[in-house]
Design an enzyme around this catalytic site. Sequence first.
Site, PDB file in Angstrom:
ATOM      1  N   CYS A  78       0.836  -1.210   0.000  1.00  0.00           N
ATOM      2  CA  CYS A  78       0.000   0.000   0.000  1.00  0.00           C
ATOM      3  C   CYS A  78       0.868   1.256   0.000  1.00  0.00           C
ATOM      4  O   CYS A  78       1.530   1.533  -0.995  1.00  0.00           O
ATOM      5  CB  CYS A  78      -0.992  -0.060   1.163  1.00  0.00           C
ATOM      6  SG  CYS A  78      -2.428   0.976   0.873  1.00  0.00           S
ATOM      7  N   ILE A 134      -7.208  -0.493   1.550  1.00  0.00           N
ATOM      8  CA  ILE A 134      -7.550   0.626   2.436  1.00  0.00           C
ATOM      9  C   ILE A 134      -6.999   1.918   1.822  1.00  0.00           C
ATOM     10  O   ILE A 134      -5.787   2.119   1.807  1.00  0.00           O
ATOM     11  CB  ILE A 134      -6.971   0.420   3.851  1.00  0.00           C
ATOM     12  CG1 ILE A 134      -7.457  -0.916   4.438  1.00  0.00           C
ATOM     13  CG2 ILE A 134      -7.369   1.597   4.756  1.00  0.00           C
ATOM     14  CD1 ILE A 134      -6.753  -1.319   5.711  1.00  0.00           C
ATOM     15  N   HIS A 171      -3.251  -5.318   1.698  1.00  0.00           N
ATOM     16  CA  HIS A 171      -2.610  -5.575   3.000  1.00  0.00           C
ATOM     17  C   HIS A 171      -2.641  -7.050   3.399  1.00  0.00           C
ATOM     18  O   HIS A 171      -3.473  -7.436   4.233  1.00  0.00           O
ATOM     19  CB  HIS A 171      -3.345  -4.781   4.088  1.00  0.00           C
ATOM     20  CG  HIS A 171      -3.146  -3.309   4.024  1.00  0.00           C
ATOM     21  ND1 HIS A 171      -2.195  -2.647   4.763  1.00  0.00           N
ATOM     22  CD2 HIS A 171      -3.780  -2.363   3.305  1.00  0.00           C
ATOM     23  CE1 HIS A 171      -2.243  -1.353   4.509  1.00  0.00           C
ATOM     24  NE2 HIS A 171      -3.209  -1.151   3.619  1.00  0.00           N
ATOM     25  N   GLU A 173      -0.875  -8.472   5.488  1.00  0.00           N
ATOM     26  CA  GLU A 173      -0.585  -8.612   6.925  1.00  0.00           C
ATOM     27  C   GLU A 173      -1.846  -8.495   7.777  1.00  0.00           C
ATOM     28  O   GLU A 173      -1.809  -8.771   8.974  1.00  0.00           O
ATOM     29  CB  GLU A 173       0.475  -7.574   7.346  1.00  0.00           C
ATOM     30  CG  GLU A 173      -0.020  -6.152   7.542  1.00  0.00           C
ATOM     31  CD  GLU A 173      -0.288  -5.386   6.237  1.00  0.00           C
ATOM     32  OE1 GLU A 173      -0.211  -5.988   5.148  1.00  0.00           O
ATOM     33  OE2 GLU A 173      -0.607  -4.176   6.321  1.00  0.00           O
TER      34      GLU A 173
HETATM   35  N1  GLN Z   1      -3.553   6.518   1.005  1.00  0.00           N
HETATM   36  C1  GLN Z   1      -2.262   6.213   1.562  1.00  0.00           C
HETATM   37  C2  GLN Z   1      -1.145   6.983   0.847  1.00  0.00           C
HETATM   38  O1  GLN Z   1      -1.377   7.605  -0.125  1.00  0.00           O
HETATM   39  C3  GLN Z   1      -1.986   4.724   1.518  1.00  0.00           C
HETATM   40  C4  GLN Z   1      -2.996   3.972   2.349  1.00  0.00           C
HETATM   41  C5  GLN Z   1      -2.476   2.723   2.987  1.00  0.00           C
HETATM   42  O2  GLN Z   1      -1.271   2.482   3.071  1.00  0.00           O
HETATM   43  N2  GLN Z   1      -3.372   1.928   3.514  1.00  0.00           N
HETATM   44  O3  GLN Z   1      -0.033   6.977   1.273  1.00  0.00           O
END
Ligand code: GLN
Length: 188
Positions: A78, A134, A171, A173
């Site tokens: 992410c 997320i 994710h 994890e």
């Molecule tokens: N929206 C976050 C970003 O731009 C990433 C979100 C996440 O790691 N769950 O850094």
Amino acid sequence: MKIGVLALQGAFIEHIKVLRSLGVEAVEIRKPEQLNDLDGLIIPGGESTTFGKLAVTYGLIEPIRAMCVAGKPVWGTCAGMIFLAKDIGRDQPLIGVMDVKVKRNAFGRQVDSFETDLDVPVLEPRAPFHAIFIRAPLIERVGQGVEVLARLDDGTIVAARQGNLLATSFHPELTQDTRFHRYFLNLK
Ligand code: GLN
């Protein structure tokens, strides 16, 4: 085997727990000198602009980049994926080693977060992987030498590998499924 998890901010504890459950020595990384004796590094989810600011402050950008270039396995989940990318279409501090173009917060506000089952052919045993997104980024474009590992049903790329570098929009994890962590531990 000793794996570091960048612990500036974000979901690092969850990665540490999964690694330890697999019998791997896992350490929280906050200082450049801690990177020296690692066999690999995970950059977790969180907020990539915060990672960038803190990593610049603590002098971590260059040593992490050197680790990537030296061929050590490095996995970004992410925000970690954003941090590894060469191109995110805007200016913020990045490790900038993976030949992918990434779009941050790509799934819009209303659908900030969702879960779906992915087919990830490199995972063993092969079975759907339940992926949690997320405020996730997506991969808009991959360069030569980057292998696409998973796509959403509409074709959107959400996992990729470039040699020793691994990136996932989601994710692993946060689930009980350790196949992605085991795949990472076998990267060479
Ligand atoms: N929206 C976050 C970003 O731009 C990433 C979100 C996440 O790691 N769950 O850094």
